[in-house]
Design a protein around this motif. Structure first.
Motif, PDB file in Angstrom:
ATOM      1  N   VAL A 102     -16.664   7.891 -38.681  1.00  0.00           N
ATOM      2  CA  VAL A 102     -17.194   6.454 -39.155  1.00  0.00           C
ATOM      3  C   VAL A 102     -18.711   6.419 -39.331  1.00  0.00           C
ATOM      4  O   VAL A 102     -18.986   5.998 -40.272  1.00  0.00           O
ATOM      5  N   GLU A 103     -19.280   7.487 -38.613  1.00  0.00           N
ATOM      6  CA  GLU A 103     -20.809   7.750 -38.650  1.00  0.00           C
ATOM      7  C   GLU A 103     -21.024   8.372 -40.019  1.00  0.00           C
ATOM      8  O   GLU A 103     -21.936   8.004 -40.803  1.00  0.00           O
ATOM      9  N   ARG A 104     -20.234   9.393 -40.396  1.00  0.00           N
ATOM     10  CA  ARG A 104     -20.312   9.942 -41.642  1.00  0.00           C
ATOM     11  C   ARG A 104     -20.227   8.867 -42.738  1.00  0.00           C
ATOM     12  O   ARG A 104     -20.713   9.157 -43.690  1.00  0.00           O
ATOM     13  N   LEU A 105     -19.283   8.198 -42.694  1.00  0.00           N
ATOM     14  CA  LEU A 105     -18.869   7.232 -43.972  1.00  0.00           C
ATOM     15  C   LEU A 105     -19.952   6.252 -43.766  1.00  0.00           C
ATOM     16  O   LEU A 105     -20.423   5.759 -45.073  1.00  0.00           O
ATOM     17  N   ALA A 106     -20.389   5.720 -42.792  1.00  0.00           N
ATOM     18  CA  ALA A 106     -21.655   4.981 -42.592  1.00  0.00           C
ATOM     19  C   ALA A 106     -22.926   5.308 -43.516  1.00  0.00           C
ATOM     20  O   ALA A 106     -23.639   4.722 -44.235  1.00  0.00           O
ATOM     21  N   ARG A 107     -23.233   6.630 -43.342  1.00  0.00           N
ATOM     22  CA  ARG A 107     -24.185   7.248 -43.594  1.00  0.00           C
ATOM     23  C   ARG A 107     -24.193   7.622 -45.304  1.00  0.00           C
ATOM     24  O   ARG A 107     -25.094   7.630 -45.880  1.00  0.00           O
ATOM     25  N   LEU A 108     -23.096   7.496 -45.710  1.00  0.00           N
ATOM     26  CA  LEU A 108     -22.985   7.516 -47.411  1.00  0.00           C
ATOM     27  C   LEU A 108     -23.617   6.033 -47.854  1.00  0.00           C
ATOM     28  O   LEU A 108     -24.149   6.173 -48.892  1.00  0.00           O
ATOM     29  N   HIS A 109     -23.586   4.967 -46.986  1.00  0.00           N
ATOM     30  CA  HIS A 109     -24.382   3.788 -47.580  1.00  0.00           C
ATOM     31  C   HIS A 109     -25.668   3.589 -46.990  1.00  0.00           C
ATOM     32  O   HIS A 109     -26.631   2.790 -47.503  1.00  0.00           O
ATOM     33  N   GLU A 110     -25.847   4.114 -45.635  1.00  0.00           N
ATOM     34  CA  GLU A 110     -27.049   3.958 -45.153  1.00  0.00           C
ATOM     35  C   GLU A 110     -27.303   5.241 -44.520  1.00  0.00           C
ATOM     36  O   GLU A 110     -27.194   5.572 -43.126  1.00  0.00           O
ATOM     37  N   PRO A 111     -28.109   6.297 -45.189  1.00  0.00           N
ATOM     38  CA  PRO A 111     -28.450   7.330 -44.501  1.00  0.00           C
ATOM     39  C   PRO A 111     -28.983   7.475 -43.140  1.00  0.00           C
ATOM     40  O   PRO A 111     -28.907   8.494 -42.525  1.00  0.00           O
ATOM     41  N   GLU A 112     -30.014   6.762 -42.879  1.00  0.00           N
ATOM     42  CA  GLU A 112     -30.891   6.519 -41.777  1.00  0.00           C
ATOM     43  C   GLU A 112     -30.474   5.425 -40.681  1.00  0.00           C
ATOM     44  O   GLU A 112     -31.017   4.249 -40.964  1.00  0.00           O
ATOM     45  N   LEU A 113     -29.278   5.769 -39.983  1.00  0.00           N
ATOM     46  CA  LEU A 113     -28.922   4.665 -38.890  1.00  0.00           C
ATOM     47  C   LEU A 113     -29.572   4.752 -37.850  1.00  0.00           C
ATOM     48  O   LEU A 113     -30.000   5.865 -37.125  1.00  0.00           O
ATOM     49  N   PRO A 114     -29.879   3.587 -37.206  1.00  0.00           N
ATOM     50  CA  PRO A 114     -30.571   3.238 -35.982  1.00  0.00           C
ATOM     51  C   PRO A 114     -29.446   3.796 -34.892  1.00  0.00           C
ATOM     52  O   PRO A 114     -28.449   3.790 -35.019  1.00  0.00           O
ATOM     53  N   GLU A 115     -30.205   4.044 -33.813  1.00  0.00           N
ATOM     54  CA  GLU A 115     -29.402   4.761 -32.715  1.00  0.00           C
ATOM     55  C   GLU A 115     -28.261   3.802 -32.105  1.00  0.00           C
ATOM     56  O   GLU A 115     -27.259   4.455 -31.943  1.00  0.00           O
ATOM     57  N   VAL A 116     -28.365   2.630 -32.161  1.00  0.00           N
ATOM     58  CA  VAL A 116     -27.315   1.540 -31.946  1.00  0.00           C
ATOM     59  C   VAL A 116     -26.451   1.564 -32.805  1.00  0.00           C
ATOM     60  O   VAL A 116     -24.816   1.630 -32.470  1.00  0.00           O
ATOM     61  N   ALA A 117     -26.647   1.898 -33.982  1.00  0.00           N
ATOM     62  CA  ALA A 117     -25.338   2.098 -35.097  1.00  0.00           C
ATOM     63  C   ALA A 117     -24.596   3.461 -34.961  1.00  0.00           C
ATOM     64  O   ALA A 117     -23.492   3.409 -35.033  1.00  0.00           O
ATOM     65  N   ILE A 118     -25.480   4.360 -34.407  1.00  0.00           N
ATOM     66  CA  ILE A 118     -24.799   5.524 -34.152  1.00  0.00           C
ATOM     67  C   ILE A 118     -23.731   5.302 -33.122  1.00  0.00           C
ATOM     68  O   ILE A 118     -22.567   5.933 -33.022  1.00  0.00           O
ATOM     69  N   ALA A 119     -24.079   4.822 -31.922  1.00  0.00           N
ATOM     70  CA  ALA A 119     -23.208   4.602 -30.848  1.00  0.00           C
ATOM     71  C   ALA A 119     -22.053   3.695 -31.157  1.00  0.00           C
ATOM     72  O   ALA A 119     -20.954   3.844 -30.843  1.00  0.00           O
ATOM     73  N   TYR A 120     -22.303   2.528 -31.826  1.00  0.00           N
ATOM     74  CA  TYR A 120     -21.185   1.785 -32.455  1.00  0.00           C
ATOM     75  C   TYR A 120     -20.282   2.691 -33.278  1.00  0.00           C
ATOM     76  O   TYR A 120     -19.076   2.469 -33.207  1.00  0.00           O
ATOM     77  N   THR A 121     -20.630   3.630 -34.324  1.00  0.00           N
ATOM     78  CA  THR A 121     -19.810   4.033 -35.037  1.00  0.00           C
ATOM     79  C   THR A 121     -18.855   5.203 -34.146  1.00  0.00           C
ATOM     80  O   THR A 121     -17.496   5.312 -34.730  1.00  0.00           O
ATOM     81  N   ARG A 122     -19.458   5.669 -33.124  1.00  0.00           N
ATOM     82  CA  ARG A 122     -18.555   6.326 -32.123  1.00  0.00           C
ATOM     83  C   ARG A 122     -17.500   5.823 -31.520  1.00  0.00           C
ATOM     84  O   ARG A 122     -16.423   6.065 -31.665  1.00  0.00           O
ATOM     85  N   GLN A 123     -17.942   4.483 -31.164  1.00  0.00           N
ATOM     86  CA  GLN A 123     -16.749   3.398 -30.651  1.00  0.00           C
ATOM     87  C   GLN A 123     -15.741   3.031 -31.723  1.00  0.00           C
ATOM     88  O   GLN A 123     -14.427   3.011 -31.250  1.00  0.00           O
ATOM     89  N   VAL A 124     -16.148   2.934 -32.813  1.00  0.00           N
ATOM     90  CA  VAL A 124     -15.199   2.571 -34.015  1.00  0.00           C
ATOM     91  C   VAL A 124     -14.314   3.887 -34.067  1.00  0.00           C
ATOM     92  O   VAL A 124     -13.167   3.642 -34.480  1.00  0.00           O
ATOM     93  N   THR A 125     -14.939   4.883 -34.179  1.00  0.00           N
ATOM     94  CA  THR A 125     -14.092   5.934 -34.473  1.00  0.00           C
ATOM     95  C   THR A 125     -12.945   6.373 -33.349  1.00  0.00           C
ATOM     96  O   THR A 125     -11.953   6.698 -33.579  1.00  0.00           O
ATOM     97  N   LYS A 126     -13.388   5.785 -32.024  1.00  0.00           N
ATOM     98  CA  LYS A 126     -12.646   5.843 -30.939  1.00  0.00           C
ATOM     99  C   LYS A 126     -11.273   4.925 -31.127  1.00  0.00           C
ATOM    100  O   LYS A 126     -10.036   5.318 -30.817  1.00  0.00           O
ATOM    101  N   VAL A 127     -11.466   3.800 -31.689  1.00  0.00           N
ATOM    102  CA  VAL A 127     -10.672   2.846 -31.931  1.00  0.00           C
ATOM    103  C   VAL A 127      -9.569   3.293 -33.029  1.00  0.00           C
ATOM    104  O   VAL A 127      -8.157   3.255 -33.121  1.00  0.00           O
ATOM    105  N   TRP A 128     -10.163   4.061 -34.132  1.00  0.00           N
ATOM    106  CA  TRP A 128      -9.349   4.712 -35.056  1.00  0.00           C
ATOM    107  C   TRP A 128      -8.517   5.812 -34.388  1.00  0.00           C
ATOM    108  O   TRP A 128      -7.101   5.730 -34.847  1.00  0.00           O
ATOM    109  N   VAL A 129      -8.833   6.616 -33.631  1.00  0.00           N
ATOM    110  CA  VAL A 129      -8.085   7.709 -32.984  1.00  0.00           C
ATOM    111  C   VAL A 129      -6.932   6.866 -32.258  1.00  0.00           C
ATOM    112  O   VAL A 129      -5.691   7.325 -32.167  1.00  0.00           O
TER     113      VAL A 129
END
Length: 181
Positions: A102-129
């Motif tokens: 999810v972080e990879r996908l998010a960086r397609l739209h927003e290459p510089e993600l803040p730290e909170v967004a990186i943590a959030y994308t990790r959690q969303v990836t876990k939901v998809w798992v």
């Protein structure tokens, strides 16, 4: 060419449950093996040196060979479970080896993600798992114990509605987290 093959595989995957439902009475499973195998072979040949994609293509080709040799209508119903396992593998391995899918996908739209967004994308990836585990298990149960009509309804409609709800729910949460709602 690679995108065209990916698009054709996507469309074939969407139509697959209905093709199996109709085709089981009119077509040999070998026909499905030949069509799917041809698409996955084209994908394999067009992937270059992408290890994950090549591995999935090899696994799918193995499934197609098994389907062609067995010529089993029941084996046709395992393909959606295989696709869910592919999703589980991609998202799960991205958690281990990073960055999360999810972080990879998010960086397609927003290459510089803040730290909170990186943590959030990790959690969303876990939901998809979790979703892919649930989906593979349910498709497997339907394959083993349910009538073909139930399997078709779930794999051809309900699973996509669930994915859409997950996408929409995640979008709403993301808007709230970013303060846009």
């Amino acid at each position: 060419m690679n995108r065209l093959i990916g698009l054709v595989l996507l469309l074939a995957g969407l139509a697959y449950p209905f093709a199996v439902y109709y085709g089981q009475q009119h077509l040999a499973p070998r026909f499905f093996a030949l069509l799917l195998g041809g698409l996955w072979l084209a994908r394999f040949l067009s992937q270059g040196q992408k290890p994950g994609s090549r591995g999935m293509a090899i696994a799918a080709l193995g499934f197609c060979v098994l389907l062609g040799l067995a010529d089993s209508p029941t084996l046709l119903r395992w393909y959606p479970a295989l696709i869910s396992l592919f999703g589980l593998t991609l998202f799960g391995l991205s958690l281990k080896y990073g960055p999360p899918m999810v972080e990879r996908l998010a960086r397609l739209h927003e290459p510089e993600l803040p730290e909170v967004a990186i943590a959030y994308t990790r959690q969303v990836t876990k939901v998809w798992v979790g979703f892919f585990i649930f989906n593979a298990a349910l498709v497997s149960a339907l394959t083993l114990w349910a009538p073909l009509s139930w399997w078709t309804l779930y794999t051809g409609l309900i699973s996509y509605v669930l994915m859409g709800m997950l996408f929409a729910g995640e979008w709403l949460v993301r808007q709230r987290v970013r303060g846009h709602v």
